[in-house]
Write an enzyme that holds these catalytic residues in place. Structure first.
Site, PDB file in Angstrom:
ATOM      1  N   ASP A   1       0.847  -1.198   0.000  1.00 53.22           N
ATOM      2  CA  ASP A   1       0.000   0.000   0.000  1.00 53.22           C
ATOM      3  C   ASP A   1       0.883   1.247   0.000  1.00 53.22           C
ATOM      4  OD1 ASP A   1      -3.235   0.475   0.946  1.00 53.22           O
ATOM      5  OD2 ASP A   1      -1.846   2.179   1.099  1.00 53.22           O
ATOM      6  N   ILE A   2       0.487   2.238  -0.774  1.00 51.67           N
ATOM      7  CA  ILE A   2       1.285   3.469  -0.910  1.00 51.67           C
ATOM      8  C   ILE A   2       1.226   4.321   0.360  1.00 51.67           C
ATOM      9  CG2 ILE A   2      -0.494   5.017  -1.853  1.00 51.67           C
ATOM     10  CD1 ILE A   2       1.553   5.747  -4.060  1.00 51.67           C
TER      11      ILE A   2
ATOM     12  N   ASN B   1     -12.903  -3.393   2.390  1.00 54.05           N
ATOM     13  CA  ASN B   1     -13.870  -2.308   2.502  1.00 54.05           C
ATOM     14  C   ASN B   1     -14.822  -2.365   1.312  1.00 54.05           C
ATOM     15  OD1 ASN B   1     -12.615  -1.268   4.841  1.00 54.05           O
ATOM     16  ND2 ASN B   1     -11.084  -0.217   3.594  1.00 54.05           N
TER      17      ASN B   1
ATOM     18  N   GLY C   1     -15.964   2.407   3.594  1.00 56.02           N
ATOM     19  CA  GLY C   1     -14.672   3.094   3.504  1.00 56.02           C
ATOM     20  C   GLY C   1     -13.886   2.774   2.245  1.00 56.02           C
TER      21      GLY C   1
ATOM     22  N   SER D   1     -12.274   3.304  -1.216  1.00 53.84           N
ATOM     23  CA  SER D   1     -11.885   4.487  -1.986  1.00 53.84           C
ATOM     24  C   SER D   1     -11.371   4.134  -3.376  1.00 53.84           C
ATOM     25  CB  SER D   1     -10.827   5.299  -1.238  1.00 53.84           C
ATOM     26  OG  SER D   1      -9.648   4.551  -1.066  1.00 53.84           O
TER      27      SER D   1
ATOM     28  N   HIS E   1     -10.060  -5.252  -3.465  1.00 56.88           N
ATOM     29  CA  HIS E   1      -8.734  -5.491  -2.878  1.00 56.88           C
ATOM     30  C   HIS E   1      -8.875  -5.950  -1.444  1.00 56.88           C
ATOM     31  CE1 HIS E   1      -9.834  -1.243  -2.601  1.00 56.88           C
ATOM     32  NE2 HIS E   1      -9.239  -1.222  -1.425  1.00 56.88           N
ATOM     33  N   LEU E   2      -7.999  -6.867  -1.088  1.00 54.62           N
ATOM     34  CA  LEU E   2      -7.879  -7.372   0.280  1.00 54.62           C
ATOM     35  C   LEU E   2      -6.679  -6.697   0.924  1.00 54.62           C
ATOM     36  CD1 LEU E   2      -8.494  -9.626   2.485  1.00 54.62           C
ATOM     37  CD2 LEU E   2      -6.804 -11.014   1.265  1.00 54.62           C
ATOM     38  N   HIS E   3      -6.921  -5.995   2.032  1.00 56.64           N
ATOM     39  CA  HIS E   3      -5.804  -5.424   2.794  1.00 56.64           C
ATOM     40  C   HIS E   3      -5.227  -6.507   3.697  1.00 56.64           C
ATOM     41  CE1 HIS E   3      -6.891  -0.996   2.252  1.00 56.64           C
ATOM     42  NE2 HIS E   3      -8.072  -1.549   1.996  1.00 56.64           N
TER      43      HIS E   3
HETATM   44  P1  AMP Z   1      -9.776   1.293   0.255  1.00 63.66           P
HETATM   45  O1  AMP Z   1      -9.950   2.569   1.034  1.00 63.66           O
HETATM   46  O2  AMP Z   1     -10.150   0.051   1.004  1.00 63.66           O
HETATM   47  O3  AMP Z   1     -10.448   1.392  -1.100  1.00 63.66           O
HETATM   48  O4  AMP Z   1      -8.217   1.127   0.024  1.00 63.66           O
HETATM   49  C1  AMP Z   1      -7.536   1.695  -1.037  1.00 63.66           C
HETATM   50  C2  AMP Z   1      -6.076   1.639  -0.685  1.00 63.66           C
HETATM   51  O5  AMP Z   1      -5.321   1.829  -1.869  1.00 63.66           O
HETATM   52  C3  AMP Z   1      -5.622   2.689   0.317  1.00 63.66           C
HETATM   53  O6  AMP Z   1      -5.086   2.059   1.470  1.00 63.66           O
HETATM   54  C4  AMP Z   1      -4.577   3.492  -0.461  1.00 63.66           C
HETATM   55  O7  AMP Z   1      -3.511   3.924   0.344  1.00 63.66           O
HETATM   56  C5  AMP Z   1      -4.138   2.492  -1.518  1.00 63.66           C
HETATM   57  N1  AMP Z   1      -3.580   3.063  -2.732  1.00 63.66           N
HETATM   58  C6  AMP Z   1      -4.093   4.085  -3.458  1.00 63.66           C
HETATM   59  N2  AMP Z   1      -3.309   4.307  -4.535  1.00 63.66           N
HETATM   60  C7  AMP Z   1      -2.311   3.396  -4.482  1.00 63.66           C
HETATM   61  C8  AMP Z   1      -1.177   3.109  -5.320  1.00 63.66           C
HETATM   62  N3  AMP Z   1      -0.919   3.812  -6.434  1.00 63.66           N
HETATM   63  N4  AMP Z   1      -0.336   2.117  -4.947  1.00 63.66           N
HETATM   64  C9  AMP Z   1      -0.580   1.413  -3.820  1.00 63.66           C
HETATM   65  N5  AMP Z   1      -1.632   1.620  -3.001  1.00 63.66           N
HETATM   66  C10 AMP Z   1      -2.478   2.599  -3.327  1.00 63.66           C
END
Ligand code: AMP
Ligand code: ZN
Length: 114
Positions: free
Chosen positions: A30-31, A87, A93, A95, A100-102
């Site tokens: 994650d960035i 999410n 939450g 975004s 995606h699975l965190h």
């Molecule tokens: P969510 O809020 O569950 O949709 O998680 C989206 C995640 O994507 C967040 O934790 C962001 O920090 C991550 N994210 C957004 N852009 C990038 C990117 N270019 N590379 C890696 N992670 C990203």
């Protein structure tokens, strides 16, 4: 999908720190990490959210989770424990609208989540 950030990571048209990949999933850090380990596991195919999955996607869902387990071993958090988070939608939450699975670990996780 052309304008999807995570599809671009799958296609390697934008950079990411890749952690794991196989025929169905790609994982990258994650960035904006929320823990010492914070890796995202995504399906190669564009799926907007887990809510879009159908019965025929059960294998894909299992592979996302199993990839998360592999990442826990690669990152050295398999024994200390870790958390999977998915999410879904606005109140959930979400975004980025590519499923995606965190995979979070390397510190104690609080409960309940915020
Ligand atoms: P969510 O809020 O569950 O949709 O998680 C989206 C995640 O994507 C967040 O934790 C962001 O920090 C991550 N994210 C957004 N852009 C990038 C990117 N270019 N590379 C890696 N992670 C990203
Ligand atoms: Zn996508």
């Amino acid at each position: 999908m052309n304008d999807c950030l995570f599809c671009k990571i799958v296609a390697r048209t934008i950079p990411a720190t890749l952690v794991y990949e196989d025929d169905l999933v790609v994982a990258f850090d994650d960035i904006n990490p929320q823990a010492p380990t914070h890796t995202l596991v995504i399906p190669r195919k564009h799926v907007t959210s887990i809510a879009e999955l159908e019965d025929s996607d059960v294998g894909l869902l299992g592979r996302l989770m199993l990839a998360g387990n592999k990442i826990s071993k690669l990152k050295g958090i398999a024994d200390s424990g870790y958390r999977f988070v998915i999410n879904i939608g606005e109140d959930g939450g979400q975004s980025v609208f590519h499923l995606h699975l965190h995979v979070l670990g390397g510190r104690h996780m609080a409960w309940p989540p915020g």
